[in-house]
Design a protein around this motif. Structure first.
Motif, PDB file in Angstrom:
ATOM      1  N   ARG A 174      -5.754   9.385  -1.777  1.00 26.49           N
ATOM      2  CA  ARG A 174      -6.478   9.023  -0.711  1.00 26.49           C
ATOM      3  C   ARG A 174      -6.185   8.784   0.725  1.00 26.49           C
ATOM      4  NH1 ARG A 174      -9.789   4.976  -1.317  1.00 26.49           N
ATOM      5  NH2 ARG A 174      -8.506   3.602  -2.185  1.00 26.49           N
ATOM      6  N   PHE A 175      -4.808   8.072   0.596  1.00 29.35           N
ATOM      7  CA  PHE A 175      -4.181   7.681   1.847  1.00 29.35           C
ATOM      8  C   PHE A 175      -3.085   8.386   1.969  1.00 29.35           C
ATOM      9  CE2 PHE A 175      -5.753   2.852   1.754  1.00 29.35           C
ATOM     10  CZ  PHE A 175      -6.899   3.343   1.616  1.00 29.35           C
ATOM     11  N   TYR A 235       3.325   5.449  -2.685  1.00 34.30           N
ATOM     12  CA  TYR A 235       2.060   4.960  -2.669  1.00 34.30           C
ATOM     13  C   TYR A 235       1.693   4.439  -3.740  1.00 34.30           C
ATOM     14  CZ  TYR A 235       1.405   8.602   0.758  1.00 34.30           C
ATOM     15  OH  TYR A 235       1.608   9.386   2.052  1.00 34.30           O
ATOM     16  N   VAL A 272       0.955  -1.301  -0.052  1.00 35.92           N
ATOM     17  CA  VAL A 272       0.124   0.058  -0.092  1.00 35.92           C
ATOM     18  C   VAL A 272       0.832   1.138  -0.022  1.00 35.92           C
ATOM     19  CG1 VAL A 272      -1.620   1.273   1.118  1.00 35.92           C
ATOM     20  CG2 VAL A 272      -1.908  -1.006   1.168  1.00 35.92           C
ATOM     21  N   MET A 275      -6.755   6.997   6.024  1.00 32.09           N
ATOM     22  CA  MET A 275      -7.273   6.537   4.931  1.00 32.09           C
ATOM     23  C   MET A 275      -8.496   7.659   4.681  1.00 32.09           C
ATOM     24  SD  MET A 275      -6.753   2.642   5.448  1.00 32.09           S
ATOM     25  CE  MET A 275      -7.783   2.523   6.952  1.00 32.09           C
ATOM     26  N   TYR A 314      -5.330  -4.721   7.197  1.00 27.53           N
ATOM     27  CA  TYR A 314      -3.971  -3.911   6.970  1.00 27.53           C
ATOM     28  C   TYR A 314      -2.810  -4.219   7.882  1.00 27.53           C
ATOM     29  CZ  TYR A 314      -6.505  -1.368   3.780  1.00 27.53           C
ATOM     30  OH  TYR A 314      -7.360  -0.718   2.634  1.00 27.53           O
ATOM     31  N   SER A 323      -3.706   2.434  -6.484  1.00 30.26           N
ATOM     32  CA  SER A 323      -5.110   2.420  -6.002  1.00 30.26           C
ATOM     33  C   SER A 323      -5.238   3.324  -4.721  1.00 30.26           C
ATOM     34  CB  SER A 323      -5.156   0.900  -5.587  1.00 30.26           C
ATOM     35  OG  SER A 323      -4.224   0.581  -4.728  1.00 30.26           O
ATOM     36  N   VAL A 324      -4.357   3.886  -4.171  1.00 24.45           N
ATOM     37  CA  VAL A 324      -4.589   4.486  -2.886  1.00 24.45           C
ATOM     38  C   VAL A 324      -4.069   6.109  -3.320  1.00 24.45           C
ATOM     39  CG1 VAL A 324      -4.527   2.510  -1.722  1.00 24.45           C
ATOM     40  CG2 VAL A 324      -2.538   4.038  -1.565  1.00 24.45           C
ATOM     41  N   ASP A 379     -11.296  -1.250  -0.762  1.00 29.64           N
ATOM     42  CA  ASP A 379     -10.308  -1.010   0.484  1.00 29.64           C
ATOM     43  C   ASP A 379     -10.481  -1.989   1.329  1.00 29.64           C
ATOM     44  OD1 ASP A 379     -10.562   2.365  -0.190  1.00 29.64           O
ATOM     45  OD2 ASP A 379      -9.079   1.226  -0.957  1.00 29.64           O
ATOM     46  N   LEU A 436     -12.794   6.161   1.481  1.00 38.08           N
ATOM     47  CA  LEU A 436     -12.632   4.750   1.556  1.00 38.08           C
ATOM     48  C   LEU A 436     -13.798   4.051   0.603  1.00 38.08           C
ATOM     49  CD1 LEU A 436     -11.966   4.224   5.231  1.00 38.08           C
ATOM     50  CD2 LEU A 436     -10.547   3.351   3.451  1.00 38.08           C
TER      51      LEU A 436
END
Length: 117
Positions: A67-68, A60, A48, A83, A94, A63-64, A90, A86
């Motif tokens: 956003r993260f 990163y 991630v 995060m 984790y 896919s994230v 997702d 979401l």
């Protein structure tokens, strides 16, 4: 003994936010890259995000990204993952890991994140 203990997971609606934490012990935290990896039901582990020892370099997965946000507090031996926005995809366990995107040697047990309405 290296220990990595995650917390902060839970059930959240799509579009919501969660902040994961990882408490590290048993090694010199500020000497190591740290990463978050996730594993969805029936799938293999997915990298991630990673952060450099100083916290300056952050990477990163596509896919994230956006956003993260990964962060660390070397004074507290703590790693975080904020995060936002979401999505159901997702949903995963984790896992906090010592090491970089390509090389990791220790990991925690993980914390469950479920994104569902």
């Amino acid at each position: 003994e290296v220990q990595l203990v995650e917390s902060g997971g839970g059930l959240v609606q799509p579009g919501g936010s969660l902040r994961l934490s990882c408490a590290a012990s048993g090694f010199t935290f500020n000497n190591y890259y740290m990463s978050w990896v996730r594993q969805a039901p029936g799938k293999g582990p997915e990298w991630v995000s990673s952060i450099s020892p100083s916290g300056v370099i952050k990477e990163y997965a596509g896919s994230v990204k956006g956003r993260f946000t990964i962060a660390r507090d070397n004074a507290k031996n703590a790693l975080y993952l904020q995060m936002n926005s979401l999505k159901p995809e997702d949903t995963a366990v984790y896992i906090c890991a010592r090491g970089s995107r390509s090389t990791r040697d220790y990991s925690g047990q993980g914390t469950q994140v479920t994104v569902s309405s």
